[in-house]
Design an enzyme around this catalytic site. Structure first.
Site, PDB file in Angstrom:
ATOM      1  N   HIS A  28     -15.556   5.646 -44.580  1.00  0.00           N
ATOM      2  CA  HIS A  28     -15.508   5.431 -43.130  1.00  0.00           C
ATOM      3  C   HIS A  28     -15.605   3.939 -42.815  1.00  0.00           C
ATOM      4  CE1 HIS A  28     -16.665   9.759 -43.220  1.00  0.00           C
ATOM      5  NE2 HIS A  28     -15.797   9.795 -42.228  1.00  0.00           N
ATOM      6  N   HIS A  36     -12.559   5.865 -33.083  1.00  0.00           N
ATOM      7  CA  HIS A  36     -13.167   7.177 -33.365  1.00  0.00           C
ATOM      8  C   HIS A  36     -14.318   7.160 -34.368  1.00  0.00           C
ATOM      9  CE1 HIS A  36     -10.921   7.277 -37.136  1.00  0.00           C
ATOM     10  NE2 HIS A  36     -11.615   8.347 -37.469  1.00  0.00           N
TER      11      HIS A  36
END
EC number: 3.1.4.-
Length: 494
Positions: free
Chosen positions: A232, A272
């Site tokens: 991520h 996001h």
């Protein structure tokens, strides 16, 4: 006995015992000491302390001074002062003793307090070291990181001129519109330039009067607020946004959606996973982290991503929505939040079921239908790595497993539940991917396929091929494991 020569004047009302006691007290002698007095002629008069007050000596002693002048009061005052001074002297000694005792007590207390201070300083030192150690760990993982510890991250760390706008070749521009785009070939500044190109190419900069310099600053700030996690990270952000960009072209979404919808889709994709700590919601909730407490265990990470995104937009230099009126900004904000919250995989079944109920009679003029489709689209892009060619997708599996193992190791160390699919002792690449592709990716993309048949060849078929490849790998792994077990058993029999 001692002979003390003194010349004093006494009142006629003084008894021999009074005189004797006064002298003994004044000189510090014991009361049974013999005291000799001289009269005015120099003759010695002895005072017997046992003699009664009305004795001849008393009368004589009193008579000796019967002819005293008026100065006797003055002398008596002097004697009284002397006596008082002696008395004070004795009290001063008592006071000295008391003060000394009190000082000793105070010194003891100061010593004890000093020891406490030393202990406190040691505790502070230990706490400081612990904080430094935690900060060091946070730099690598930081699952409990508080909301934007370093507010400086909200503004770009580099001047805009140092972030050049690369002149993308036509080949790159064409490739950027396809799901096959290789996201591993590009450095951070090149990815930033690609993102900038997407906003210009889709007409968003022109249609919404976005300041190009503000767009640059915003993208820089976005980059700086993604952490260096194995999975991520900023490259994942770029990957998801590029897939959204390619789906906009592949599905001709600009013909079916408003430009506001396109802006929401792109911006939600960019934002996001902002400030993702590398540990998922399950860990946040089980470990009762600050994020889980703040958001009441309801999509803590996704809520955090939204909060960071709009914290960045609150900076004037990074607000690409500066020219929007309040009502338009409210629409953009609500739409972006809705899409980012939809990326919580805990809501996967709920969102996909809702879309399935609408897809057969889908109405692009129905706002609820469009919102549901946008939620599914960002979900598709968020987990779309297996849509890409094997040489692009497989490294992402390694990155994801590294992040999973980092979490499961920590969960074991902290005594928290460990998901089997994240346990390094139980999971392999094939086992990790087969179930996810078969039961999550393919069903979702096949549902979207009903609305956009054009995605079958470039998106759905690659997923089926990826499933088949991992199943073959699993069969090879199983055969190798069986062979290894047989060898082990054979060795034991011998």
């Amino acid at each position: 006995s001692s002979l003390i020569l003194l010349q004093v004047v006494f009142s006629r009302f003084c008894s021999p015992c009074d005189i004797k006691e006064l002298f003994c007290t004044a000189t510090g002698l014991s009361r049974n000491t013999t005291i000799s007095l001289l009269d005015s002629t120099g003759a010695m008069v002895s005072i017997d302390p046992t003699m009664p007050n009305n004795s001849e000596s008393h009368d004589y002693g009193c008579g000796l001074f019967s002819h005293l002048s008026d100065k006797e009061e003055l002398f008596q005052n002097v004697l009284t002062q002397v006596a008082e001074q002696f008395s004070r002297a004795f009290k001063i000694n008592e006071l000295k003793t008391e003060v000394t005792n009190r000082l000793a007590m105070l010194e003891k207390r100061v010593e004890l307090e000093g020891m406490k201070v030393v202990e406190i300083e040691k505790c502070r030192s230990d706490i400081k070291k612990l904080r430094e150690e935690m900060a060091s760990r946070n730099n690598r993982s930081c699952p409990k990181n508080s909301f934007l510890d370093d507010n400086k991250k909200l503004t770009p760390r580099r001047d805009v001129p140092s972030y050049p706008k690369y002149m993308l070749s036509q080949q790159t521009i064409d490739a950027l519109r396809k799901p096959t785009f290789d996201v591993w070939l590009w450095e951070s500044n090149e990815m930033l330039s690609c993102l900038e190109h997407m906003y210009h190419d889709l007409g968003l900069v022109k249609d919404f009067n976005i300041n190009p310099i503000t767009l640059k600053r915003w993208l820089l700030c976005i980059h700086d607020n993604y952490r260096s996690n194995p999975f991520h990270n900023f490259r994942h952000c770029f990957c998801v946004t590029q897939m959204m960009y390619s789906m906009i072209y592949l599905c001709n979404l600009q013909e079916k959606f408003t430009q506001v919808d396109i802006l929401i889709l792109m911006t939600a994709a960019v934002c996001h996973d902002l400030d993702h700590p590398g540990y998922n919601n399950t860990y946040q909730i089980n470990a009762r982290t600050e994020l889980a407490v703040r958001y009441n265990d309801i999509s803590p990470l996704e809520n955090h991503h939204c909060a960071v995104a709009f914290q960045i937009f609150s900076q004037p230099d990074c607000n690409i929505f500066a020219n929007f009126d309040p009502e338009a900004f409210k629409q953009i904000r609500q739409g972006t939040i809705t899409l980012i919250l939809a990326t919580d995989m805990a809501r996967h079944g709920e969102i996909l079921d809702s879309f399935r109920q609408k897809v057969d009679n889908f109405d692009f003029t129905d706002e609820e239908h469009v919102t549901c489709l946008k939620m599914v689209l960002i979900k598709c892009c968020d987990i779309s790595n297996e849509v890409r060619p094997m040489e692009v997708s497989e490294p992402w599996v390694d990155c994801l497993l590294e992040e999973y193992f980092m979490q499961s190791d920590r969960e074991k160390a902290e005594g928290l539940p460990v998901a089997p699919f994240m346990d390094r002792e139980k999971v392999t690449k094939p086992t990790a991917q087969i179930g996810f592709i078969k039961f999550v990716l393919i069903p979702m993309f096949e549902t979207v396929l009903k609305l956009f048949p054009q995605i079958e060849e470039v998106m759905v078929q690659p997923l089926r091929e990826s499933r088949d490849r991992y199943e073959e790998l699993k069969q090879i792994d199983d055969a190798m494991n069986e062979k290894s077990e047989n060898l082990t058993m054979g060795g034991k029999k011998k």
